[in-house]
Design an enzyme around this catalytic site. Structure first.
Site, PDB file in Angstrom:
ATOM      1  N   ASP A   1      -6.674  -5.291  -5.815  1.00 36.80           N
ATOM      2  CA  ASP A   1      -7.321  -4.757  -4.628  1.00 36.80           C
ATOM      3  C   ASP A   1      -8.268  -3.848  -5.405  1.00 36.80           C
ATOM      4  O   ASP A   1      -7.927  -3.331  -6.308  1.00 36.80           O
ATOM      5  CB  ASP A   1      -6.407  -4.151  -3.677  1.00 36.80           C
ATOM      6  CG  ASP A   1      -7.037  -3.508  -2.591  1.00 36.80           C
ATOM      7  OD1 ASP A   1      -8.081  -3.966  -2.029  1.00 36.80           O
ATOM      8  OD2 ASP A   1      -6.503  -2.394  -2.089  1.00 36.80           O
TER       9      ASP A   1
ATOM     10  N   ASP B   1     -15.127  -4.659  -6.592  1.00 38.94           N
ATOM     11  CA  ASP B   1     -15.579  -3.502  -6.074  1.00 38.94           C
ATOM     12  C   ASP B   1     -16.830  -3.198  -6.596  1.00 38.94           C
ATOM     13  O   ASP B   1     -16.769  -2.048  -7.316  1.00 38.94           O
ATOM     14  CB  ASP B   1     -14.744  -2.712  -5.435  1.00 38.94           C
ATOM     15  CG  ASP B   1     -15.213  -1.644  -4.477  1.00 38.94           C
ATOM     16  OD1 ASP B   1     -16.522  -1.706  -4.331  1.00 38.94           O
ATOM     17  OD2 ASP B   1     -14.487  -0.756  -4.063  1.00 38.94           O
TER      18      ASP B   1
ATOM     19  N   HIS C   1     -10.930  -3.760   5.764  1.00 41.37           N
ATOM     20  CA  HIS C   1     -10.346  -2.454   4.762  1.00 41.37           C
ATOM     21  C   HIS C   1      -9.915  -1.645   5.587  1.00 41.37           C
ATOM     22  O   HIS C   1     -10.618  -1.488   6.967  1.00 41.37           O
ATOM     23  CB  HIS C   1     -11.066  -2.541   3.754  1.00 41.37           C
ATOM     24  CG  HIS C   1     -11.231  -3.354   2.487  1.00 41.37           C
ATOM     25  ND1 HIS C   1     -10.731  -2.772   1.097  1.00 41.37           N
ATOM     26  CD2 HIS C   1     -11.512  -4.469   2.189  1.00 41.37           C
ATOM     27  CE1 HIS C   1     -10.689  -3.694   0.329  1.00 41.37           C
ATOM     28  NE2 HIS C   1     -11.310  -4.881   0.965  1.00 41.37           N
ATOM     29  N   GLY C   2      -8.949  -0.786   5.151  1.00 42.87           N
ATOM     30  CA  GLY C   2      -8.769   0.541   5.815  1.00 42.87           C
ATOM     31  C   GLY C   2      -8.038   0.273   7.439  1.00 42.87           C
ATOM     32  O   GLY C   2      -8.201   0.903   8.424  1.00 42.87           O
TER      33      GLY C   2
HETATM   34  P1  13P Z   1      -5.604   1.710   4.414  1.00 47.55           P
HETATM   35  O1  13P Z   1      -4.853   2.732   3.448  1.00 47.55           O
HETATM   36  O2  13P Z   1      -6.263   2.585   5.320  1.00 47.55           O
HETATM   37  O3  13P Z   1      -4.517   0.898   5.412  1.00 47.55           O
HETATM   38  O4  13P Z   1      -6.526   1.033   3.830  1.00 47.55           O
HETATM   39  C1  13P Z   1      -5.885  -0.319   2.968  1.00 47.55           C
HETATM   40  C2  13P Z   1      -7.243  -0.703   2.130  1.00 47.55           C
HETATM   41  O5  13P Z   1      -8.166  -0.975   2.733  1.00 47.55           O
HETATM   42  C3  13P Z   1      -6.843  -1.073   0.764  1.00 47.55           C
HETATM   43  O6  13P Z   1      -7.775  -1.540   0.151  1.00 47.55           O
END
Ligand code: 13P
Length: 280
Positions: free
Chosen positions: A82, A104, A205-206
């Site tokens: 990631d 990225d 993501h997120g």
């Molecule tokens: P969170 O930590 O908000 O779950 O995001 C995870 C993420 O997007 C990792 O790349």
């Protein structure tokens, strides 16, 4: 079942009815908890580790645990790097047998992002692995918040996907890494527009802090991979704190089991929300 490629999992989604959870892990207990949840729900999953966390969990140590966990799992598991930013880390992940890597380049000018993503794509192809790119800028732990100018532009997403031939594309539609300050303002309109013109599977993501209803809106409008990190770390911390509170003579092994249990619960909850249960 086995270690599988990211593209095999994502291209297998023929409609917009479910998405594959991509769960960040930082130690053996988290790997065990995530795989147990996937096996119990008969769901394919992705295990991932972010380059930013490698000072806590060195890739040459945790990577083989992720790979061997995937190979021994009773369900298909992809193993993914990631937020790869350095070519050295990306190469190491590929050497270890990761089936995909993210490059990225989202903070770079678009032409530079495209050129470097293409370079990573060429390297990954040599290893038979897939590549996730990012266009737009997802806020939070990446250092910014998703203001309008950071939201992915449809024409840039289409151009990036066409040029790089990425196997998955992370888009910024209002989510942030880590905690939300206020309710997330998701740009489903933009997601829909992007999904209409980009055939490459889209990544959210997120994921921590997004409501089940919003997850489903994202999935119905084209998201195929959803990243979850913060809520798993919080679930692990909560379980460890609880055992130390409840059991005065708690041992290291109680904490180890608690870490696996926290991950298991969070991964299981998200698999059910994403509709991946029974999708093997
Ligand atoms: P969170 O930590 O908000 O779950 O995001 C995870 C993420 O997007 C990792 O790349």
């Amino acid at each position: 079942m086995a270690l599988v490629k990211l593209s095999t999992l994502l291209r297998g989604i023929r409609d917009n009815s479910y998405a594959i959870g991509s769960f960040n892990v930082s130690n053996m207990e988290m790997v065990m908890g995530a795989i147990r949840a996937a096996e119990e729900l008969n769901a394919p999953i992705i295990l991932q580790i972010s380059e930013g966390r490698l000072s806590y969990s060195p890739l040459h140590l945790l990577g083989p645990i992720m790979i061997h966990g995937a190979k021994a799992a009773a369900v298909p598991v992809a193993v993914h790097l990631d937020h790869g930013v350095s070519m050295e880390t990306i190469r190491l992940a590929l050497e270890l047998g990761f089936t995909s890597v993210m490059f990225d380049g989202s903070k770079r000018p678009i032409e530079e992002n495209i050129a470097m993503t293409k370079e990573v794509k060429a390297m990954a192809s040599w290893y038979g692995a897939d590549v996730e790119g990012e266009i737009g800028c997802i806020g939070g732990a990446e250092g910014t918040y998703s203001a309008e100018e950071l939201i992915t532009r449809t024409e840039e997403a289409a151009y990036f996907a066409e040029e790089t031939k990425a196997d998955a594309l992370a888009v910024a539609i209002g989510t942030v890494h880590g905690h939300y300050h206020g309710a997330p303002n998701l740009r489903i309109d933009r997601l829909k527009e992007i999904a209409d013109v980009v055939s490459c599977p889209l990544v959210l993501h997120g994921g921590s802090g997004i409501s089940p209803a919003d997850f489903r809106r994202c999935i119905h409008n084209g998201i195929k991979k959803i990243n979850i990190a913060t809520s798993s770390y919080e679930a692990v911390s909560a379980h460890v704190k609880q055992i130390s509170h409840e059991k005065e003579d708690a041992t290291y092994f109680d904490f180890s089991s608690a870490a696996a249990a926290g991950t298991y619960e969070n991964v299981k909850r998200h698999i059910a929300i994403f509709g991946t249960n029974g999708k093997v």
